[in-house]
Scaffold this active site. Sequence first.
Site, mmCIF file in Angstrom:
data_model
loop_
_atom_site.group_PDB
_atom_site.id
_atom_site.type_symbol
_atom_site.label_atom_id
_atom_site.label_comp_id
_atom_site.label_asym_id
_atom_site.label_seq_id
_atom_site.Cartn_x
_atom_site.Cartn_y
_atom_site.Cartn_z
ATOM 1 N N CYS A 233 0.827 -1.078 0.376
ATOM 2 C CA CYS A 233 0.408 0.134 0.193
ATOM 3 C C CYS A 233 1.075 1.135 0.364
ATOM 4 C CB CYS A 233 -0.846 -0.096 1.065
ATOM 5 S SG CYS A 233 -0.176 0.234 2.609
ATOM 6 N N HIS B 88 -2.202 0.893 6.411
ATOM 7 C CA HIS B 88 -2.844 1.374 5.217
ATOM 8 C C HIS B 88 -3.131 2.573 5.079
ATOM 9 C CE1 HIS B 88 -4.400 -0.811 1.694
ATOM 10 N NE2 HIS B 88 -4.972 -0.165 2.212
ATOM 11 N N HIS C 258 -5.679 1.933 -4.096
ATOM 12 C CA HIS C 258 -4.846 1.131 -2.992
ATOM 13 C C HIS C 258 -4.237 -0.470 -3.899
ATOM 14 C CE1 HIS C 258 -7.709 -0.933 -1.080
ATOM 15 N NE2 HIS C 258 -8.971 -0.911 -2.300
#
Length: 343
Positions: free
Chosen positions: A259, A307, A319
């Site tokens: 990520c 994240h 993402h």
Amino acid sequence: MGSHRRSTQPGAGLGARVTVLTAAAATAAATLGAATANAEPQDTPQTAGARVDRLYTEAERATEQYNKAGEDVARLRGEVSRAQDRAARGQERINRMRDELGSAARAQYRSGGIDPSLALLLTSDPDSYLDRAAAVGRADIRRAAALAELSRAQRALAQTRAEATRSLAGLERGREAVSRHKRTVARKLLQARQVLKSLPGPERAAFERASRDSRDMTAGPVTGLPAGSSRAAAAVLAVHRALGRPYVWGANGPSGFDCSGLMQWAYAQAGVSLPRTSQAQRYAGRMVPLSEARPGDLVAYRADASHIGMYVGNGQVIHAPYPGAPVRYDPVGMMPVSSVTRV
């Protein structure tokens, strides 16, 4: 399904969700690796999916810790190299100073090194002698200053070598941390794969289809605002090019991403250097409310910012979700949002 696929209205009840997430993280940390990975008899596709999501979340946290440890190792490696260069230059300087002082001492010895008062009595030209004695005195002062400088240089060299030793020790600890976090990630991903493997074929297929098509266009702000800046616009173009590329933990492109690696790579295409981890990236610019998000803004998730994705407008982020799911669109409210950062 689990946290990766559950839509959440941004802003509502965020504090409560953060508290729950924090408690869950503490519990997971205390029982790391203690639970068996195989699905239990009472597991349903829903509970198994939740367990997979939890394992992926724990793996993602460990991945960001792995990225941070790797960043620390790179920094310490640079510190060691610079300290060793300074030590080498310092040693060369000390060697030159010693040579110069040794030459002066040998020259004085060859001149006889006679006591100054006796030399004055024996000389036939006292005025000339006094001039020479004054010159010798000045030379002695310079030698004394050189000796003092040599002593300072030796102390500085000892300090530089001590710094290099500390950096080397830190480097070794950093390497151990990288290995430890890498093992944690591998263990969590293996557990997740085992849980998925234990599901009957049709249920596993249904789970995997759901994990790859989780768009909820009603979540989050729906805006047609332009990007926050020209560099943000360039980063948005780059992140779109990454769609479909695989999640690879610890990777920052161009063929695969985790990520934070995706965010770092996308902004690098715009000429902007971002930190490596999602926790550091959330502070790489000015924080704005989610309701004011513009394309190119970084959206960090969970209380620990473990994240991160890029807002691309229309209530969506792009993402790198987790292993097995390629870089994709998801609703901005797919998980509790902890911050929005305009780079």
